[in-house]
Motif scaffolding. Structure first.
Motif, PDB file in Angstrom:
ATOM      1  N   VAL A 327      -8.843   4.448-103.517  1.00 35.64           N
ATOM      2  CA  VAL A 327      -8.241   3.385-102.697  1.00 35.64           C
ATOM      3  C   VAL A 327      -8.364   3.780-101.233  1.00 35.64           C
ATOM      4  CG1 VAL A 327      -6.171   2.056-102.180  1.00 35.64           C
ATOM      5  CG2 VAL A 327      -6.641   2.758-104.543  1.00 35.64           C
ATOM      6  N   ASN A 328      -8.929   2.914-100.435  1.00 35.75           N
ATOM      7  CA  ASN A 328      -9.202   3.233 -99.032  1.00 35.75           C
ATOM      8  C   ASN A 328      -8.238   2.523 -98.076  1.00 35.75           C
ATOM      9  OD1 ASN A 328     -11.418   4.750 -99.834  1.00 35.75           O
ATOM     10  ND2 ASN A 328     -12.808   3.009 -99.724  1.00 35.75           N
ATOM     11  N   PRO A 329      -8.100   3.050 -96.849  1.00 36.22           N
ATOM     12  CA  PRO A 329      -7.216   2.429 -95.842  1.00 36.22           C
ATOM     13  C   PRO A 329      -7.904   1.237 -95.166  1.00 36.22           C
ATOM     14  CG  PRO A 329      -8.216   4.389 -94.918  1.00 36.22           C
ATOM     15  CD  PRO A 329      -8.684   4.323 -96.348  1.00 36.22           C
ATOM     16  N   VAL A 330      -8.212   0.220 -95.948  1.00 44.33           N
ATOM     17  CA  VAL A 330      -9.089  -0.862 -95.476  1.00 44.33           C
ATOM     18  C   VAL A 330      -8.451  -1.717 -94.374  1.00 44.33           C
ATOM     19  CG1 VAL A 330     -10.436  -0.963 -97.590  1.00 44.33           C
ATOM     20  CG2 VAL A 330      -8.348  -2.328 -97.409  1.00 44.33           C
ATOM     21  N   ILE A 331      -7.147  -1.891 -94.435  1.00 49.83           N
ATOM     22  CA  ILE A 331      -6.497  -2.721 -93.411  1.00 49.83           C
ATOM     23  C   ILE A 331      -6.592  -2.030 -92.061  1.00 49.83           C
ATOM     24  CG2 ILE A 331      -4.380  -3.879 -92.710  1.00 49.83           C
ATOM     25  CD1 ILE A 331      -5.699  -4.974 -95.290  1.00 49.83           C
ATOM     26  N   ALA A 332      -6.309  -0.740 -92.030  1.00 50.03           N
ATOM     27  CA  ALA A 332      -6.423   0.004 -90.765  1.00 50.03           C
ATOM     28  C   ALA A 332      -7.863   0.005 -90.271  1.00 50.03           C
ATOM     29  CB  ALA A 332      -5.915   1.429 -90.943  1.00 50.03           C
ATOM     30  N   GLU A 333      -8.824   0.110 -91.198  1.00 48.27           N
ATOM     31  CA  GLU A 333     -10.226   0.088 -90.797  1.00 48.27           C
ATOM     32  C   GLU A 333     -10.607  -1.256 -90.174  1.00 48.27           C
ATOM     33  OE1 GLU A 333     -11.841   3.265 -94.169  1.00 48.27           O
ATOM     34  OE2 GLU A 333     -12.211   1.105 -94.403  1.00 48.27           O
ATOM     35  N   SER A 334     -10.078  -2.341 -90.740  1.00 49.03           N
ATOM     36  CA  SER A 334     -10.386  -3.658 -90.169  1.00 49.03           C
ATOM     37  C   SER A 334      -9.827  -3.782 -88.759  1.00 49.03           C
ATOM     38  CB  SER A 334      -9.828  -4.775 -91.062  1.00 49.03           C
ATOM     39  OG  SER A 334      -8.424  -4.903 -90.953  1.00 49.03           O
ATOM     40  N   VAL A 335      -8.670  -3.173 -88.522  1.00 44.22           N
ATOM     41  CA  VAL A 335      -8.076  -3.188 -87.181  1.00 44.22           C
ATOM     42  C   VAL A 335      -8.988  -2.452 -86.193  1.00 44.22           C
ATOM     43  CG1 VAL A 335      -6.134  -2.384 -85.768  1.00 44.22           C
ATOM     44  CG2 VAL A 335      -5.710  -3.413 -88.009  1.00 44.22           C
ATOM     45  N   CYS A 389      -0.040  -3.507 -94.193  1.00 49.87           N
ATOM     46  CA  CYS A 389      -0.090  -2.051 -94.046  1.00 49.87           C
ATOM     47  C   CYS A 389       1.241  -1.481 -93.587  1.00 49.87           C
ATOM     48  CB  CYS A 389      -1.204  -1.653 -93.083  1.00 49.87           C
ATOM     49  SG  CYS A 389      -1.423   0.132 -92.925  1.00 49.87           S
ATOM     50  N   ILE A 390       1.598  -1.735 -92.328  1.00 47.52           N
ATOM     51  CA  ILE A 390       2.751  -1.043 -91.731  1.00 47.52           C
ATOM     52  C   ILE A 390       4.042  -1.294 -92.507  1.00 47.52           C
ATOM     53  CG2 ILE A 390       4.177  -0.823 -89.668  1.00 47.52           C
ATOM     54  CD1 ILE A 390       1.355   0.331 -89.382  1.00 47.52           C
ATOM     55  N   GLU A 391       4.296  -2.533 -92.870  1.00 48.87           N
ATOM     56  CA  GLU A 391       5.568  -2.865 -93.522  1.00 48.87           C
ATOM     57  C   GLU A 391       5.706  -2.216 -94.896  1.00 48.87           C
ATOM     58  OE1 GLU A 391       5.677  -7.127 -93.378  1.00 48.87           O
ATOM     59  OE2 GLU A 391       5.789  -7.179 -91.189  1.00 48.87           O
ATOM     60  N   GLY A 392       4.586  -1.812 -95.500  1.00 43.32           N
ATOM     61  CA  GLY A 392       4.638  -1.208 -96.832  1.00 43.32           C
ATOM     62  C   GLY A 392       4.426   0.293 -96.861  1.00 43.32           C
ATOM     63  N   ILE A 393       4.345   0.954 -95.707  1.00 43.69           N
ATOM     64  CA  ILE A 393       4.125   2.401 -95.670  1.00 43.69           C
ATOM     65  C   ILE A 393       5.346   3.154 -96.208  1.00 43.69           C
ATOM     66  CG2 ILE A 393       3.920   4.372 -94.100  1.00 43.69           C
ATOM     67  CD1 ILE A 393       2.054   2.694 -92.394  1.00 43.69           C
ATOM     68  N   LYS A 394       5.080   4.161 -97.029  1.00 48.34           N
ATOM     69  CA  LYS A 394       6.131   5.044 -97.534  1.00 48.34           C
ATOM     70  C   LYS A 394       5.843   6.471 -97.069  1.00 48.34           C
ATOM     71  CE  LYS A 394       7.957   1.688 -99.914  1.00 48.34           C
ATOM     72  NZ  LYS A 394       9.234   1.063 -99.443  1.00 48.34           N
ATOM     73  N   ALA A 395       6.882   7.220 -96.808  1.00 51.57           N
ATOM     74  CA  ALA A 395       6.722   8.614 -96.378  1.00 51.57           C
ATOM     75  C   ALA A 395       6.623   9.529 -97.588  1.00 51.57           C
ATOM     76  CB  ALA A 395       7.898   9.031 -95.510  1.00 51.57           C
TER      77      ALA A 395
END
Length: 473
Positions: A327-335, A389-395
């Motif tokens: 699974v890749n960080p595709v949303i951040a990549e699109s940004v 992306c941001i709203e669903g980030i977990k630490a």
């Protein structure tokens, strides 16, 4: 030249030309179609809307000033409203790469409104019962209308799309800053281990970047608030009533909710577009901010086992056609790609701003296209970044804790007590032995256990104060 069932013959100062019989545009638009078969790019919808808004307000003002009769003014207002509402978008076929002043787009607008208004009054298309120049363009020139429309379009898009999107993103980042405030992690400088920070502090920094971005958008709107309308051909205001611009822009300001005013100096407003260059520069800075945030998010979420893995990103789609389960960080990549486009757009706008020769700037259409694309891209990318992306980030709190203890930069907290060189030796000994700084410090008894525990407390290192000494770099 003969008329056919599918065409009508129209005339302008250069002669006759066939125009599609069902077209609302006229002869000058037809010439532009022939002259500029360059690209599939067309003037953005936001500019066409702004053009309709100017023409509608101009008809009302010219009528109030006794320069235009009620009958054609009513018809122009009705036709211009259809232009604003997008009902006649198919009638705007002129390429972005056209005359540098945007005259073809202004005449395209004049002709569409002229023919539609003529039709509303019972006349035939092409008969010019309502004239494109004498009525629709009354008191105006392409040289003041086009830059004014671009300013209106840009400011309205900022108000309606970009500011709400950035506000949502700022709030999302701020919520994460608060949620992650108790999680201590290792800081990094030069991509190397540094002293600890809190995950919430990192996200708080991102939130502040976007807060500053919102301020930049508002500064851009202020730069765009002065408009060229009223200067006509070269800034002198020839053939324009002296009250025309102020009255038109009062109407436009009310309709858009954005403040516009007549330029203090029409020669500046028409011979240059420093305001567009400034606005684009603010957008470029926002893009740089978003690029930093998106890249940090990608790095922090790298893994899941062999990367940093300090945060977990929402899973949005399978990441590989060959590697199952990836699974890749595709949303951040699109940004990041949006940011690259906006930065490139700014180069075009800047070069366009340099094409200001004497009384006119001659790259208006391409400046408009790039500036408005940047606004729309930043708005949509910011909304998507927030939502997906941001709203669903977990630490990953356990991962954050384990990396802190392994960091050699922990020795920085000991430097005020044992000296910089002794602390550096401690770090090197820890590295060579594969042990932690805490373990080596205990073995070498550099400080009493209680003092050592106090100085190596990661939370304490995330707050200002403590013993004074070199903090590294």
């Amino acid at each position: 030249m003969q008329q056919s069932a599918s065409t009508r013959i129209e005339r302008d100062t250069m002669g006759e030309l066939a125009v599609p019989s069902d077209a609302y545009y006229g002869v000058q638009t037809a010439r532009a179609i022939e002259n500029f078969p360059i690209s599939p790019l067309r003037m953005p919808r936001s500019v066409i809307r702004a053009m309709g808004m100017i023409k509608r307000a101009a008809a009302s003002v010219n009528q109030s000033l006794g320069l235009l009769d009620k009958k054609p003014a009513d018809a122009i207002r009705a036709a211009a409203t259809e232009v604003m509402d997008g009902k006649l978008d198919a009638e705007f076929p002129v390429d972005i790469f056209q005359t540098g002043s945007g005259t073809s787009t202004n005449m395209n607008t004049n002709e569409v409104i002229s023919n539609r208004a003529t039709e509303l009054l019972g006349g035939a298309r092409g008969s010019k019962l309502v004239h494109p120049n004498d009525h629709v363009n009354l008191g105006q020139s392409s040289n003041d209308v086009i830059p004014t429309a671009i300013h209106i379009a840009a400011s309205e898009l900022m108000q309606q799309q970009l500011l709400p999107a950035l506000t949502r993103l700022r709030k999302a980042l701020d919520r994460k800053a608060k949620e992650f405030d108790k999680i201590v992690k290792i800081g990094r400088t030069h991509l190397q281990d540094a002293t600890p920070v809190r995950l919430g502090q990192e996200f708080g920094g991102y939130a502040r970047q976007i807060e500053l971005g919102i301020q930049r958008v508002k500064r851009a709107q202020e730069a765009l608030s002065e408009v060229a309308l009223g200067g006509t051909a070269v800034g002198t205001g020839l053939n324009c009533h002296p009250k025309f611009s102020a009255k038109v822009m009062a109407i436009v300001s009310k309709e858009t909710g954005c403040a516009f005013k007549e330029a203090k100096n029409h020669f500046e407003a028409q011979s240059a577009q420093d305001s567009l260059v400034e606005a684009s520069g603010e957008l470029r800075t926002i893009a740089v901010s978003l690029m930093k945030i998106a890249n940090d998010v990608r790095w922090l979420g790298s893994g899941p086992r062999c990367g940093l893995g300090e945060i977990n990103l929402p899973e949005t789609q399978p990441g590989s056609s060959i590697m199952p389960g990836k699974v890749n960080p595709v949303i951040a990549e699109s940004v990041t790609m949006v940011c690259a486009q906006v930065i490139g757009n700014d180069v075009t706008v800047t070069i366009g701003g340099q094409a200001a020769n004497f009384e006119l700037i001659v790259m208006m259409p391409v400046m408009a296209y790039n500036l408005l694309q940047s606004i729309e891209l930043l708005a949509s990318a910011s909304n998507n970044f927030s939502a997906k992306c941001i709203e669903g980030i977990k630490a990953n709190e356990e991962r954050c804790k384990s990396l802190i203890e392994e960091s050699l930069a922990m020795c920085t907290a000991l430097a005020p007590a044992i000296g910089y060189e002794a602390a550096a030796k401690l770090a090197k000994d820890a590295y060579k032995s594969g042990k932690t700084v805490r373990q080596v410090a205990k073995e070498q008894k550099v400080l009493p256990d209680k003092k050592l525990a106090e100085l190596l407390d990661p939370w304490r290192m995330t707050e200002p104060g403590g013993p004074v000494g070199s903090a590294g770099g």
